[in-house]
Design a protein around this motif. Structure first.
Motif, mmCIF file in Angstrom:
data_model
loop_
_atom_site.group_PDB
_atom_site.id
_atom_site.type_symbol
_atom_site.label_atom_id
_atom_site.label_comp_id
_atom_site.label_asym_id
_atom_site.label_seq_id
_atom_site.Cartn_x
_atom_site.Cartn_y
_atom_site.Cartn_z
ATOM 1 N N PRO A 116 -15.449 -32.083 -20.012
ATOM 2 C CA PRO A 116 -16.655 -31.523 -20.599
ATOM 3 C C PRO A 116 -17.916 -31.726 -19.746
ATOM 4 N N SER A 117 -17.772 -32.305 -18.534
ATOM 5 C CA SER A 117 -18.924 -32.396 -17.633
ATOM 6 C C SER A 117 -19.035 -31.115 -16.831
ATOM 7 N N TYR A 118 -20.215 -30.559 -16.802
ATOM 8 C CA TYR A 118 -20.488 -29.349 -16.041
ATOM 9 C C TYR A 118 -21.420 -29.711 -14.894
ATOM 10 N N ARG A 119 -21.147 -29.134 -13.742
ATOM 11 C CA ARG A 119 -22.005 -29.350 -12.568
ATOM 12 C C ARG A 119 -22.726 -28.040 -12.279
ATOM 13 N N TYR A 120 -24.046 -28.126 -12.201
ATOM 14 C CA TYR A 120 -24.879 -26.971 -11.879
ATOM 15 C C TYR A 120 -25.598 -27.261 -10.572
ATOM 16 N N VAL A 121 -25.571 -26.284 -9.657
ATOM 17 C CA VAL A 121 -26.204 -26.431 -8.360
ATOM 18 C C VAL A 121 -27.152 -25.249 -8.166
ATOM 19 N N THR A 122 -28.397 -25.536 -7.794
ATOM 20 C CA THR A 122 -29.329 -24.441 -7.560
ATOM 21 C C THR A 122 -28.839 -23.605 -6.393
ATOM 22 N N TYR A 123 -29.088 -22.314 -6.480
ATOM 23 C CA TYR A 123 -28.704 -21.404 -5.403
ATOM 24 C C TYR A 123 -29.966 -20.752 -4.854
ATOM 25 N N GLY A 124 -30.065 -20.740 -3.521
ATOM 26 C CA GLY A 124 -31.202 -20.078 -2.892
ATOM 27 C C GLY A 124 -32.454 -20.925 -2.832
ATOM 28 N N ARG A 125 -32.329 -22.215 -3.054
ATOM 29 C CA ARG A 125 -33.478 -23.128 -2.973
ATOM 30 C C ARG A 125 -33.071 -24.313 -2.099
ATOM 31 N N VAL A 126 -33.865 -24.567 -1.059
ATOM 32 C CA VAL A 126 -33.570 -25.674 -0.148
ATOM 33 C C VAL A 126 -34.811 -26.550 -0.072
ATOM 34 N N PRO A 127 -34.684 -27.830 -0.391
ATOM 35 C CA PRO A 127 -33.464 -28.567 -0.659
ATOM 36 C C PRO A 127 -32.837 -28.154 -1.995
ATOM 37 N N THR A 128 -31.546 -28.320 -2.043
ATOM 38 C CA THR A 128 -30.750 -27.908 -3.197
ATOM 39 C C THR A 128 -30.639 -29.060 -4.194
ATOM 40 N N THR A 129 -30.643 -28.706 -5.473
ATOM 41 C CA THR A 129 -30.580 -29.707 -6.538
ATOM 42 C C THR A 129 -29.292 -29.540 -7.326
ATOM 43 N N GLU A 130 -28.699 -30.670 -7.668
ATOM 44 C CA GLU A 130 -27.475 -30.720 -8.467
ATOM 45 C C GLU A 130 -27.803 -31.391 -9.801
ATOM 46 N N VAL A 131 -27.290 -30.813 -10.885
ATOM 47 C CA VAL A 131 -27.443 -31.400 -12.209
ATOM 48 C C VAL A 131 -26.056 -31.465 -12.841
ATOM 49 N N ILE A 132 -25.666 -32.652 -13.278
ATOM 50 C CA ILE A 132 -24.382 -32.840 -13.955
ATOM 51 C C ILE A 132 -24.690 -33.159 -15.412
ATOM 52 N N ILE A 133 -24.049 -32.397 -16.306
ATOM 53 C CA ILE A 133 -24.366 -32.477 -17.734
ATOM 54 C C ILE A 133 -23.100 -32.739 -18.533
ATOM 55 N N ASP A 134 -23.150 -33.729 -19.405
ATOM 56 C CA ASP A 134 -22.062 -34.002 -20.346
ATOM 57 C C ASP A 134 -22.270 -33.073 -21.538
ATOM 58 N N SER A 135 -21.462 -32.024 -21.618
ATOM 59 C CA SER A 135 -21.659 -31.011 -22.659
ATOM 60 C C SER A 135 -21.334 -31.527 -24.059
ATOM 61 N N GLN A 136 -20.701 -32.694 -24.172
ATOM 62 C CA GLN A 136 -20.458 -33.261 -25.493
ATOM 63 C C GLN A 136 -21.709 -33.951 -26.036
ATOM 64 N N ALA A 137 -22.667 -34.233 -25.151
ATOM 65 C CA ALA A 137 -23.890 -34.913 -25.574
ATOM 66 C C ALA A 137 -25.093 -33.982 -25.625
ATOM 67 N N VAL A 138 -25.148 -33.001 -24.720
ATOM 68 C CA VAL A 138 -26.318 -32.120 -24.632
ATOM 69 C C VAL A 138 -25.897 -30.706 -24.284
#
Length: 177
Positions: A116-138
């Protein structure tokens, strides 16, 4: 000589804001530091622009997620246990078959391979940001919306493309049927 009423109210508001700030700091001091690895380009000044503008609290249906102390540059975490992790300065995302979603003008590549963890990575933006989200909590979408103003501090230089963008299919073409 006493101060005018508006000055007393302003002083009281200032004192209340400072007291709330101390409470937030005190509460965050109770939680353990979240250990994260810094990204390769964490020292990029644009990452600092993101980190200093991050929300202190991310709303959630179940329970608000308060920001936590982390031990790595250009990182952030929310929730106890941490349900949202952010790292700025990861290598840019190249071409991928993973889905790309656009939320409030920010393109995110979504990786659900560790549900249930989802990883989101910005596209087209440098520096690039990663966000990992526990979908059972939020909620992933709500979290990305709330992080949007901070993430948008890095200008977008490329956009995600779908098959319809690369095949030159007219948008008014009749459907096969």
């Amino acid at each position: 000589m006493s101060r005018p009423p508006f000055a007393r109210r302003a002083a009281a508001r200032t004192a209340a804001v400072l007291a709330m700030g101390f409470v937030v700091v005190a509460l965050s001091a109770c939680a353990q530091t979240v250990s994260l690895e810094p990204a390769e380009s964490a020292a990029d000044p644009a990452c600092a622009d993101i980190i200093v503008s991050l929300p202190v609290v991310l709303p959630s249906d179940a329970e608000n997620q308060d920001i936590r102390q982390t031990d790595a540059q250009a990182t952030a975490a929310w929730g106890s246990p941490a349900s949202i992790l952010l790292r700025c300065g990861i290598p840019p995302q190249g071409p991928t078959t993973l889905p790309c979603i656009t939320i409030n003008g920010i393109d995110w590549v979504e990786d659900d391979s560790n549900k249930p963890s989802y990883r989101y990575v910005t596209y087209g933006r440098v520096p690039t940001t990663e966000v990992i989200i526990d979908s059972q909590a939020v909620s992933g979408t709500s979290t990305l919306v709330d992080l949007g103003p901070s993430i948008s501090k890095i200008p977008q230089t490329n956009k995600c493309l779908g098959a319809e963008d690369t095949l030159n299919i007219p948008t008014d073409a009749p459907s096969a049927g």
